[in-house]
Write a protein that holds these residues in place. Structure first.
Motif, PDB file in Angstrom:
ATOM      1  N   THR A   5     -22.909  52.912  47.009  1.00 50.33           N
ATOM      2  CA  THR A   5     -23.863  53.915  47.471  1.00 50.33           C
ATOM      3  C   THR A   5     -25.278  53.453  47.140  1.00 50.33           C
ATOM      4  O   THR A   5     -25.493  52.634  46.259  1.00 50.33           O
ATOM      5  CB  THR A   5     -23.597  55.279  46.807  1.00 50.33           C
ATOM      6  N   ALA A   6     -26.225  54.003  47.866  1.00 49.30           N
ATOM      7  CA  ALA A   6     -27.627  53.643  47.644  1.00 49.30           C
ATOM      8  C   ALA A   6     -28.070  54.186  46.285  1.00 49.30           C
ATOM      9  O   ALA A   6     -27.970  55.369  46.018  1.00 49.30           O
ATOM     10  CB  ALA A   6     -28.487  54.213  48.756  1.00 49.30           C
ATOM     11  N   ALA A  30     -31.288  48.802  48.739  1.00 49.77           N
ATOM     12  CA  ALA A  30     -30.487  48.550  49.932  1.00 49.77           C
ATOM     13  C   ALA A  30     -29.387  47.539  49.607  1.00 49.77           C
ATOM     14  O   ALA A  30     -28.294  47.599  50.142  1.00 49.77           O
ATOM     15  CB  ALA A  30     -31.365  48.045  51.068  1.00 49.77           C
ATOM     16  N   ASP A  31     -29.723  46.586  48.746  1.00 49.39           N
ATOM     17  CA  ASP A  31     -28.771  45.624  48.184  1.00 49.39           C
ATOM     18  C   ASP A  31     -29.375  45.154  46.864  1.00 49.39           C
ATOM     19  O   ASP A  31     -30.328  45.756  46.373  1.00 49.39           O
ATOM     20  CB  ASP A  31     -28.471  44.474  49.151  1.00 49.39           C
ATOM     21  N   ILE A  59     -29.460  53.650  54.743  1.00 47.08           N
ATOM     22  CA  ILE A  59     -28.901  52.449  54.117  1.00 47.08           C
ATOM     23  C   ILE A  59     -27.412  52.334  54.418  1.00 47.08           C
ATOM     24  O   ILE A  59     -26.921  51.269  54.799  1.00 47.08           O
ATOM     25  CB  ILE A  59     -29.169  52.443  52.597  1.00 47.08           C
ATOM     26  N   GLU A  60     -26.671  53.428  54.259  1.00 51.01           N
ATOM     27  CA  GLU A  60     -25.229  53.402  54.532  1.00 51.01           C
ATOM     28  C   GLU A  60     -24.961  53.088  55.998  1.00 51.01           C
ATOM     29  O   GLU A  60     -24.056  52.319  56.320  1.00 51.01           O
ATOM     30  CB  GLU A  60     -24.577  54.729  54.147  1.00 51.01           C
ATOM     31  N   ARG A  61     -25.756  53.665  56.886  1.00 52.63           N
ATOM     32  CA  ARG A  61     -25.583  53.403  58.315  1.00 52.63           C
ATOM     33  C   ARG A  61     -25.814  51.931  58.619  1.00 52.63           C
ATOM     34  O   ARG A  61     -25.048  51.303  59.350  1.00 52.63           O
ATOM     35  CB  ARG A  61     -26.545  54.273  59.105  1.00 52.63           C
ATOM     36  N   TRP A  62     -26.894  51.345  58.082  1.00 51.58           N
ATOM     37  CA  TRP A  62     -27.188  49.941  58.352  1.00 51.58           C
ATOM     38  C   TRP A  62     -26.157  49.017  57.725  1.00 51.58           C
ATOM     39  O   TRP A  62     -25.850  47.954  58.260  1.00 51.58           O
ATOM     40  CB  TRP A  62     -28.587  49.588  57.873  1.00 51.58           C
ATOM     41  N   ARG A  63     -25.611  49.385  56.582  1.00 52.96           N
ATOM     42  CA  ARG A  63     -24.584  48.553  55.946  1.00 52.96           C
ATOM     43  C   ARG A  63     -23.322  48.477  56.806  1.00 52.96           C
ATOM     44  O   ARG A  63     -22.598  47.489  56.764  1.00 52.96           O
ATOM     45  CB  ARG A  63     -24.200  49.127  54.578  1.00 52.96           C
ATOM     46  N   ASN A  64     -23.050  49.537  57.554  1.00 53.11           N
ATOM     47  CA  ASN A  64     -21.834  49.612  58.356  1.00 53.11           C
ATOM     48  C   ASN A  64     -22.065  49.235  59.817  1.00 53.11           C
ATOM     49  O   ASN A  64     -21.248  49.547  60.664  1.00 53.11           O
ATOM     50  CB  ASN A  64     -21.240  51.020  58.260  1.00 53.11           C
TER      51      ASN A  64
END
Length: 109
Positions: A2-3, A26-27, A81-86
């Motif tokens: 999680t972020a 973000a990472d 962030i979660e959307r971009w990770r996926n």
């Protein structure tokens, strides 16, 4: 993953002239934050003396992701962030960057 909300230190190399902003990792080496109505993505590093702080790279401004942001983004930055990770890089480019919008989060370029 999680972020994670972090304290981001920005400023010149003078240790007495800096700013601490709330941000989200973000990472391990990049953070998203809002400053003066602009959403930024910036390279960061964890401070070795105070590991609760992350230091922004003073040699670069970062990437301006979006402008005219209301508030500090705490409610939607983790979702972004979660959307971009996926999302694959191609899907992100075609569906979000080229059209210049992310309507679910109320963002536009």
């Amino acid at each position: 993953m999680t972020a994670e909300r972090i304290a981001l230190v920005l400023g010149p190399s003078d240790p007495f002239d800096y700013e601490i902003l709330p941000a989200y990792l973000a990472d391990a080496t990049h953070a998203l934050y809002v400053a003066e109505g602009i959403l930024w993505l910036r390279q960061v590093r964890q401070d070795v003396v105070n590991p609760e702080l992350y230091i922004g790279d003073n040699g670069a401004e970062g990437i301006n992701v979006s402008e005219e942001i209301d508030g500090e983004g705490f409610e939607w930055i983790p979702l972004l962030i979660e959307r971009w990770r996926n999302t694959s890089a191609l899907d992100l480019l075609i569906n979000e960057i080229l059209p210049g919008t992310c309507p679910e989060l109320g963002l536009s370029v």
